[in-house]
Design an enzyme around this catalytic site. Structure first.
Site, PDB file in Angstrom:
ATOM      1  N   GLU A  26       2.814  -8.365   7.113  1.00 41.44           N
ATOM      2  CA  GLU A  26       1.598  -9.017   6.637  1.00 41.44           C
ATOM      3  C   GLU A  26       1.831 -10.012   5.511  1.00 41.44           C
ATOM      4  O   GLU A  26       1.178  -9.938   4.459  1.00 41.44           O
ATOM      5  CB  GLU A  26       0.563  -7.964   6.211  1.00 41.44           C
ATOM      6  CG  GLU A  26       0.147  -7.072   7.348  1.00 41.44           C
ATOM      7  CD  GLU A  26      -1.030  -6.159   7.000  1.00 41.44           C
ATOM      8  OE1 GLU A  26      -1.422  -6.118   5.817  1.00 41.44           O
ATOM      9  OE2 GLU A  26      -1.549  -5.511   7.921  1.00 41.44           O
ATOM     10  N   ASP A  38       0.815  -1.208   0.000  1.00 40.85           N
ATOM     11  CA  ASP A  38       0.000   0.000   0.000  1.00 40.85           C
ATOM     12  C   ASP A  38       0.855   1.268   0.000  1.00 40.85           C
ATOM     13  O   ASP A  38       0.633   2.166   0.781  1.00 40.85           O
ATOM     14  CB  ASP A  38      -0.914  -0.047   1.246  1.00 40.85           C
ATOM     15  CG  ASP A  38      -1.930   1.080   1.247  1.00 40.85           C
ATOM     16  OD1 ASP A  38      -2.407   1.451   0.163  1.00 40.85           O
ATOM     17  OD2 ASP A  38      -2.234   1.595   2.347  1.00 40.85           O
ATOM     18  N   TYR A  59      -7.608  -3.457  12.115  1.00 40.65           N
ATOM     19  CA  TYR A  59      -8.331  -2.226  11.759  1.00 40.65           C
ATOM     20  C   TYR A  59      -9.805  -2.359  12.117  1.00 40.65           C
ATOM     21  O   TYR A  59     -10.663  -2.306  11.253  1.00 40.65           O
ATOM     22  CB  TYR A  59      -8.129  -1.927  10.270  1.00 40.65           C
ATOM     23  CG  TYR A  59      -6.742  -1.388   9.982  1.00 40.65           C
ATOM     24  CD1 TYR A  59      -6.476  -0.031  10.089  1.00 40.65           C
ATOM     25  CD2 TYR A  59      -5.701  -2.246   9.658  1.00 40.65           C
ATOM     26  CE1 TYR A  59      -5.206   0.469   9.860  1.00 40.65           C
ATOM     27  CE2 TYR A  59      -4.419  -1.754   9.430  1.00 40.65           C
ATOM     28  CZ  TYR A  59      -4.184  -0.396   9.532  1.00 40.65           C
ATOM     29  OH  TYR A  59      -2.921   0.101   9.311  1.00 40.65           O
ATOM     30  N   GLU A  77      -0.150  -1.825  14.080  1.00 36.37           N
ATOM     31  CA  GLU A  77      -0.904  -0.876  13.246  1.00 36.37           C
ATOM     32  C   GLU A  77      -2.332  -0.804  13.751  1.00 36.37           C
ATOM     33  O   GLU A  77      -2.914  -1.821  14.124  1.00 36.37           O
ATOM     34  CB  GLU A  77      -0.953  -1.316  11.769  1.00 36.37           C
ATOM     35  CG  GLU A  77       0.339  -1.156  11.007  1.00 36.37           C
ATOM     36  CD  GLU A  77       0.211  -1.505   9.523  1.00 36.37           C
ATOM     37  OE1 GLU A  77      -0.898  -1.384   8.954  1.00 36.37           O
ATOM     38  OE2 GLU A  77       1.226  -1.895   8.934  1.00 36.37           O
TER      39      GLU A  77
HETATM   40  C1  GCB Z   1      -1.853  -2.449   6.510  1.00 30.55           C
HETATM   41  C2  GCB Z   1      -0.526  -2.340   5.874  1.00 30.55           C
HETATM   42  C3  GCB Z   1      -0.158  -0.922   5.515  1.00 30.55           C
HETATM   43  C4  GCB Z   1      -1.368  -0.224   4.926  1.00 30.55           C
HETATM   44  C5  GCB Z   1      -2.472  -0.189   5.969  1.00 30.55           C
HETATM   45  C6  GCB Z   1      -3.752   0.473   5.463  1.00 30.55           C
HETATM   46  O1  GCB Z   1      -2.170  -3.385   7.172  1.00 30.55           O
HETATM   47  O2  GCB Z   1       0.494  -2.925   6.627  1.00 30.55           O
HETATM   48  O3  GCB Z   1       0.903  -0.940   4.606  1.00 30.55           O
HETATM   49  O4  GCB Z   1      -1.075   1.070   4.485  1.00 30.55           O
HETATM   50  O5  GCB Z   1      -2.781  -1.500   6.329  1.00 30.55           O
HETATM   51  O6  GCB Z   1      -3.907   1.668   5.628  1.00 30.55           O
HETATM   52  O7  GCB Z   1      -4.589  -0.225   4.889  1.00 30.55           O
END
Ligand code: GCB
EC number: 3.2.1.31
Length: 600
Positions: free
Chosen positions: A400, A207, A453, A489
């Site tokens: 990941e 990403d 998330y 994260e």
């Molecule tokens: C993740 C990734 C990261 C992305 C992020 C996102 O899990 O490790 O590289 O930018 O999510 O914002 O979706």
């Protein structure tokens, strides 16, 4: 020989001993000294992208044989920078294939005439595959962006009483394939009713925008012909004394005398030694300690460097922002940062989880033997470059990966074991987003790092679920592995200036509320086994175009221009509060004292 070569670590870093690198030679950061000179080649280079259909015209016409302008038009290209962001030609922004850089240099006569001088060409990074010619002679090849490589070019420059003009040509290919790191695939689109003949796209599985080019400094430096090639430092403490073990590799001759001097931050000699290995003892040592280190290893924060093109003003701004926040750590997501960043971390006391470019390992075919071999080699290069930084507390071999696959389990086991053999002193991890029951790599890590998330990529808008889901996540992982956990994260896409209350997704209020919910959950486990929290992300950053990205990833706490969103103030309060609580555990009332003492 660098007479009286000084081993100059004022800081005492983690232990590293018996480093068993398979690589030939060291990769010390070039520093001027009485016996070494540096010549930075930053500035304008000549540049051309090879737009030919097979992208191989440069090789067919041997562009490296003559000055680049003789084989066609060139444009100015700054180094360091990513070529994608510089031109107004949209084709260059999305270019996939070979690009050509060239620079002419005039060398001082003493470099070309004195045969006791060794001249080295060093490239800070070239993303992703590079071939280097010096005066048309094939000199050096390197695979992988983000890490330095170099060649002794003395034979090419010390060729008699010729003009000391040097032409450096560098061809760089940014194509990502199943065996590069990060991996990618090239997809040919063959439906001629939709795509022109030969049309292809580069697919990536991460990403961030695949910025490329000479993104870090290129330089020439000299050493004497007998020279220090590598130094490995490990440290420990015995009562109030610091012990510094050193191992020095000297090349070029067996006839040398080595004096070792340890300097403190004020350049005062604090210990002396002789020979290629030994131990220095520093009584009454003041230890390197992370800025605002809490009772747990880290409260962490992630950082992105603009377009990967190294840039001092931005770097210093980012460190000022880290201090303003009270953050004390970050992960080099998802590739090693410039060496100057690591030096800043040492100086500012910022702890680093040093991550290699093992990102986007999403498809089964990426876990193959060629990739595994290359991945191990990349870890050798990362450890070789960063082993002496006290700021580095852990290596991360991947972000990941598809770690639910059997093949990934074996692959991760091998890369982690190899990294541990390179540096037995530091923990090793990879960052997982797999289910705790399915993850095949987690048994091999020292610390579990988790990305999740909640109320962003699912249960949209349902902030009330975060605490429950976070608690379930932590409890499941801890029950299964009983290892420390870092929330590596969490975050929410936020467009600066979007407001809505009660909060809706994409607004500053939603980002704030989401973080607050996470923090309540983290606080439940913080004093038990959760040892770090890293918000995604420090600042907004550029990605490939897609319907889910509005001019890039907007999960930054700061905008791409480094201005704060509302959540930055929330974080600032939280980090300083944690810092004060843990530094002064019995008098929480001292809430502002730490902050004040650091800024006066
Ligand atoms: C993740 C990734 C990261 C992305 C992020 C996102 O899990 O490790 O590289 O930018 O999510 O914002 O979706």
């Amino acid at each position: 020989m660098a007479r009286g070569s000084a081993v100059a670590w004022a800081a005492l870093g983690p232990l590293l001993w018996g480093c068993a690198l398979g690589l030939q030679g060291g990769m010390l950061y070039p520093q001027e000294s009485p016996s070494r000179e540096c010549k930075e080649l930053d500035g304008l280079w000549s540049f051309r992208a090879d737009f030919s259909d097979n992208r191989r015209r440069g090789f067919e016409e041997q562009w490296y044989r003559r000055p680049l302008w003789e084989s066609g038009p060139t444009v100015d290209m700054p180094v360091p920078s990513s070529f994608n962001d510089i031109s107004q030609d949209w084709r260059l922004r999305h270019f996939v294939g070979w690009v050509w850089y060239e620079r002419e240099v005039i060398l001082p006569e003493r470099w070309t005439q004195d045969l006791r001088t060794r001249v080295v060409l060093r490239i800070g990074s070239a993303h992703s595959y590079a071939i280097v010619w010096v005066n048309g002679v094939d000199t050096l090849e390197h695979e992988g962006g983000y890490l330095p490589f170099e060649a002794d070019i003395s034979n090419l420059v010390q060729v008699g009483p010729l003009p000391s003009r040097l032409r450096i040509t560098i061809a760089i290919n940014n194509t990502l394939t199943p065996t590069t790191l990060p991996p990618g695939t090239i997809q040919y689109l063959t439906d001629t009713s939709k795509y022109p003949k030969g049309y292809f796209v580069q697919n990536t599985y991460f990403d961030f925008f695949n910025y490329a080019g000479l993104q870090r400094s290129v330089l020439l430096y000299t050493t004497p012909t007998t020279y220090i090639d590598d130094i490995t430092v490990t440290t420990s403490v015995e009562q109030d004394s610091g012990l510094v073990n050193y191992q020095i590799s000297v090349k070029g001759s067996n006839l040398f005398k080595l004096e070792v001097r340890l300097l403190d931050a004020e350049n005062k000699v604090v210990a002396n030694g002789t020979g290629t290995q030994g131990q220095l003892k520093v009584p009454g040592v003041s230890l390197w300690w992370p800025y605002l280190m809490h009772e747990r290893p880290a409260y962490l924060y992630s950082l992105e460097i603009r377009g990967k093109g190294f840039d001092w003003p931005l770097l210093v701004k980012d460190f000022n922002l880290l201090r303003w926040l009270g953050a004390n750590a970050f992960r080099t997501s998802h590739y090693p940062y410039a060496e100057e960043v690591m030096q800043m971390c040492d100086r500012y006391g910022i702890v680093v989880i040093d991550e290699c470019p093992g990102v986007g390992l999403a498809l089964p075919q990426f876990f193959n033997n060629v990739s595994l071999h290359h991945h191990m080699q990349v870890m050798e290069e990362v450890v070789r470059r960063d082993k002496n930084h006290p700021a580095v507390v852990m290596w991360s071999v991947a972000n990941e990966p598809a770690s639910h696959l059997e093949s990934a389990g074996y692959y991760l086991k091998m890369v982690i074991a190899h990294t541990k053999s390179l540096d037995p002193s530091r923990p090793v991890t990879f960052v997982s987003n797999s289910n705790y029951a399915a993850d095949k790599g987690a048994p091999y890590v020292d610390v579990i790092c988790l990305n999740s998330y909640y109320s962003w990529y699912h249960d949209y808008g349902h902030l009330e679920l975060i605490q429950l889901q976070l608690a379930t996540q932590f409890e499941n992982w801890y029950k299964k592995y009983q290892k420390p956990i870092i929330q590596s994260e969490y975050g929410a896409e936020t467009i600066a200036g979007f407001h809505q209350d009660p909060p809706l997704m994409f607004t500053e209020e939603y980002q704030k509320s989401l973080l607050e919910q996470y923090h309540l959950g983290l606080d439940q486990k913080r004093r038990k086994y959760v040892v770090g929290e890293l918000i995604w992300n420090f600042a907004d950053f550029m990605t490939e175009q897609s319907p889910t990205r509005v001019l890039g990833n907007k999960k930054g706490i700061f905008t791409r221009q480094r201005q704060p969103k509302s959540a930055a103030f929330l974080l600032r309060e939280r980090y300083w509060k944690i810092a004060n609580e843990t530094r002064y555990p019995h008098s929480v009332a001292k809430s502002q004292c730490l902050e004040n003492s650091l800024f006066t």
